[in-house]
Design a protein around this motif. Structure first.
Motif, short mmCIF file in Angstrom:
data_model
loop_
_atom_site.label_atom_id
_atom_site.label_comp_id
_atom_site.label_asym_id
_atom_site.label_seq_id
_atom_site.Cartn_x
_atom_site.Cartn_y
_atom_site.Cartn_z
N ASN A 1 3.06 9.83 3.58
CA ASN A 1 2.95 9.91 5.04
C ASN A 1 1.69 10.65 5.47
OD1 ASN A 1 5.30 8.49 5.35
ND2 ASN A 1 6.60 10.31 5.58
N GLU B 1 -5.50 8.46 7.12
CA GLU B 1 -6.26 7.21 7.26
C GLU B 1 -6.39 6.82 8.73
OE1 GLU B 1 -4.34 4.36 4.71
OE2 GLU B 1 -5.51 5.00 2.97
N ASP B 2 -5.30 7.02 9.49
CA ASP B 2 -5.36 6.72 10.92
C ASP B 2 -6.29 7.69 11.64
OD1 ASP B 2 -3.71 4.59 10.78
OD2 ASP B 2 -1.89 5.66 11.38
N MET C 1 -1.05 10.79 3.68
CA MET C 1 -2.15 9.87 3.38
C MET C 1 -2.34 8.85 4.51
SD MET C 1 -2.34 6.99 0.40
CE MET C 1 -1.65 5.72 1.44
N LEU C 2 -1.24 8.24 4.94
CA LEU C 2 -1.34 7.21 5.99
C LEU C 2 -1.83 7.81 7.30
CD1 LEU C 2 2.02 5.32 5.27
CD2 LEU C 2 -0.30 4.51 4.74
N GLU D 1 -9.86 4.44 4.43
CA GLU D 1 -8.78 4.01 3.54
C GLU D 1 -9.03 4.63 2.17
OE1 GLU D 1 -7.34 -0.02 3.79
OE2 GLU D 1 -7.26 -0.12 1.60
N PHE D 2 -8.03 5.35 1.67
CA PHE D 2 -8.19 5.97 0.36
C PHE D 2 -8.22 4.87 -0.70
CE2 PHE D 2 -6.50 9.48 2.80
CZ PHE D 2 -7.27 10.56 2.36
N GLU E 1 13.41 8.52 2.48
CA GLU E 1 12.38 9.41 1.95
C GLU E 1 12.95 10.66 1.30
OE1 GLU E 1 9.44 10.09 4.96
OE2 GLU E 1 9.09 7.95 5.25
N ARG F 1 0.83 -1.20 0.00
CA ARG F 1 0.00 0.00 0.00
C ARG F 1 0.87 1.26 0.00
NH1 ARG F 1 -4.49 2.13 -0.05
NH2 ARG F 1 -5.12 3.81 1.34
N LEU G 1 1.43 8.57 -6.48
CA LEU G 1 1.49 10.00 -6.16
C LEU G 1 2.74 10.64 -6.76
CD1 LEU G 1 0.26 9.97 -2.45
CD2 LEU G 1 -1.01 10.55 -4.50
N ARG H 1 5.06 6.76 12.67
CA ARG H 1 4.49 5.84 11.69
C ARG H 1 3.37 5.00 12.28
NH1 ARG H 1 7.33 6.07 6.72
NH2 ARG H 1 5.66 4.74 6.04
N THR H 2 2.66 4.33 11.39
CA THR H 2 1.49 3.52 11.77
C THR H 2 1.87 2.49 12.84
OG1 THR H 2 1.00 3.68 9.43
CG2 THR H 2 -0.37 2.20 10.71
#
Lengths: 589, 80
Positions: free
Chosen positions: B40, B46-47, B42-43, B52-53, A262, A177, A185, A235-236
């Protein structure tokens, strides 16, 4: 061109062979001697490529297998992994770097079936290699997808002592993802409609996408003795990955990942603090006695590619023993050798592994191909007193000359040099100093600031570089001027060419023509703009400037790589395969 | 929603121009947001919004401005 003087691996242990120069590095005023041995390992018909780094006294208590990230992140992390391996060896450990099946220098392709299983098996082969070297105590380090694969391999295989998860991904799905979103993008590409997914620089099949989608940390079957998990706070969350390790890990911050992964590769920074923490953590519980290391040596591999049987062998080039891989067919054509130059600070596998594809495809057609790392880049040592990991150094002229001398000692001009970006520039420059049979320059950049300007004048061998001035830098970096810049690019280049008439491509392209160098420049509108419309003298067909509208500079989209590879292959077969209609005159030496 | 979007952008977009100096229609890419930073963002969105895109929204124009992000999120949260 010296080779490692040992024949095929037989499974018999051997210390690194005579002729293996080892690697030495100077740091903090102290000489640290470590050994570094490249080798093929794993299945005979499907060899994996790796490096074994060890202490100079060839004794160690433990081994560390470094599991790399995947896709574009692999290229970003390659040099960091090399330094980490050297630091681990300096700290007394055996460190193994390797390329998963179908990645880096290993056999196969990311398009092959059964990718996830193959990547996990590759980790198993690297662990087995560590044990064949004589070490029983094996730890794993993995970054990003390498961390997830290492964790899964440790849980399935067992027997892993320490496990370091460096900026891990929680699942294969989150990797897909993130990377597919980045590609979309970045270039506004449409998604592929056949189930394949395009990441920056790579395409995964529908099968690989499904396998990755199902890949997550399993319930702990076999638990590592200890674990270190380094994450980015922003981060997630890791969605249970830590809980499933089965052992309470030490936690910490993965400092510097954004500056490693990055930013544009030319500007990335090595996360030294994080590397140092990993070395310290792995080294602090060395309980086992130090045993003598026996590194099995296998310096050449044979496998099938495009229906042909190919051999790949390691070579050491020039004064500082630059590292290279030669790909050869069983029956070589009477044709020039191919030299594939570094693109920016990517290592010798090329941009998005393109040089491996090129070398194997062209070797299957009968050409001998060399991919190598210039001094201080990738897997090659720097020249004495010269900084590592710096692109476009003046020493690159010597690097390319020495590689030519090694590859074609009887006639060093009997080569075709291939490069992208800085590599394309360097191929053209070197051909002006010493002619070659051909130059393929993809998206060459002629306008940049040579690094030597930081300490002195520009190297006089630079004939085609339009050096950046502070005025140009300011013009480039003022945010509000972006729309204006787009409108006046052509005018700006005409002005630059007027200012530097001696560097105008029309003059030096004529010189290359007169030397019989066949030149093919392929580029986007921006990269080919400096070439204008070269009128030329003599055999105009010798120099071809081909504009591919919208061509991505780093060839990240798959169709861009395919188009460039196809065009170069057509040109190669047409002009350099024996029997082709129009052969260039031999250049004067 | 808009303030939450701006907070995410402030934390993840790494703009060379501070977000509070940009209007809702200010171009975030022109203000220094890289493609990595946009992922980043985008993520993090989403959180933050528990969405979710979808593939169709994974394009530069979705993340170009505060307004375009808001429109995309509105579409997603209404359709959920």
């Amino acid at each position: 061109m010296s080779e490692v003087e040992v024949t095929h691996a037989t499974g018999r242990g051997a210390t690194p062979a005579a002729g293996d120069p080892g690697r030495s590095r100077e740091r903090a005023g102290v000489d640290h001697m470590v050994t570094a041995t490249p080798l093929w390992f794993g299945p005979e018909h499907r060899p994996l490529f790796g490096w074994v780094h060890g202490p100079a006294d060839r004794r160690s208590a433990g081994a560390v297998v470094l599991c790399p990230p995947l896709a574009r992140e692999l290229a970003c992390a390659h040099y960091t992994y090399r330094l980490l391996a050297e630091e681990l060896a300096e700290a007394g450990m055996l460190a193994i770097r390797f390329d998963y099946d179908g990645t880096g220098d290993s056999a196969g392709s990311e398009r092959d079936p059964g990718r996830v299983a193959a990547w996990l098996e590759s980790i198993g082969e690297a662990i087995a290699l560590a044990r064949r070297c004589g070490v029983t105590n094996v730890s794993l380090v993995g970054m990003r997808m390498g961390a997830l694969l290492a964790a899964v391999a440790a849980a399935r295989q067992g027997g892993v002592d320490g496990l370091v998860l460096w900026d891990p991904l929680a699942s294969g799905r989150s990797f897909l993802r993130e990377q597919s979103a980045l590609q979309r993008l970045r270039s506004d590409l449409k998604p592929l409609d056949d189930g394949r997914v395009e990441l920056p620089g790579f395409v995964y099949s529908a099968e690989t996408v499904a396998e990755l989608g199902a890949l997550a940390m399993p319930e702990p079957a076999r638990v590592p003795r200890r674990a270190l998990v380094l994450t980015r706070p922003e981060r997630t969350p890791l969605n249970g990955l830590i809980e499933r390790l089965g052992v309470e890990p030490e936690l910490g911050e993965a400092i510097g990942q954004d500056q490693l992964l990055e930013v544009e590769p030319l500007y990335h920074e090595i996360p030294k603090a994080t590397s140092a923490r990993i070395v310290e953590w792995l080294g602090k519980e060395e309980a086992e006695p130090r045993v003598e290391l026996n590194v099995p040596v296998r310096d050449r591999a044979s496998f099938h590619h495009d229906g042909a049987r190919l051999t790949e062998r390691f070579v050491w080039l020039g004064d500082v023993s630059m590292f290279g891989v030669v790909t050869e067919p069983e029956q070589r054509l009477d044709a020039p050798s191919i030299m594939l130059l570094n693109a920016g600070n990517d290592w010798h596998v090329g941009p998005n592994r393109l040089w491996v594809d090129v070398a194997r495809r062209w070797a299957a057609l009968g050409f001998r191909c060399l991919r190598f790392d210039e001094s201080g880049l990738g897997d090659s040592p720097a020249r004495p007193g010269v900084r590592s990991h710096v692109v476009r150094l003046p020493e690159t002229f010597e690097d390319v000359h020495e590689a030519q001398d090694s590859l074609e000692p009887g006639d060093p001009t009997n080569v075709i040099m291939v490069g992208l970006c800085s590599g394309g520039y360097q191929a053209l420059e070197n051909a002006l100093v010493r002619p070659a049979r051909g130059v393929y320059a993809i998206n060459p950049i002629l306008h940049f600031t040579p690094p030597e300007l930081a300490w002195g004048p520009m190297d006089p061998r630079r004939r085609i570089c339009f050096p950046s001035s502070s005025l140009v830098s300011a013009y480039r970096n003022i945010p509000g001027l972006a729309p204006l810049r787009r409108g006046v690019r052509g005018i700006a280049w005409r002005a630059l060419r007027l200012l530097h008439r001696d560097r105008d491509p029309s003059s030096w392209l004529d010189e290359l023509r007169e030397s019989g160098v066949r030149v093919l420049v392929i580029g986007g509108e921006n990269e080919t703009r400096p070439f204008g419309t070269p009128a030329g003298t003599g055999d105009a067909e010798l120099v071809q400037i081909e504009v591919v509208p919208g061509l991505d500079h780093a060839l990240m989209p798959a169709w861009h790589r395919d188009a460039v590879l196809q065009r170069m292959t057509e040109h190669l077969v047409e002009h350099f395969a024996p029997g082709a209609g129009s052969r260039p005159g031999r250049p004067s030496a | 929603m808009r303030e939450q979007i701006r907070a995410v952008i402030a934390e993840h977009a790494r703009l060379s121009t501070p977000i509070d100096q940009l209007g809702d229609d200010g171009d975030l890419f022109a203000a220094g947001m890289t493609s990595h930073a946009s992922v980043n963002v985008m993520l993090a969105l989403e959180d933050a919004f528990d969405v979710e895109f979808p593939e169709a929204l994974l394009r530069k124009s979705t993340f170009e401005t505060v307004s375009s992000i808001e429109a995309a999120l509105f579409e997603l949260t209404v359709s959920v």
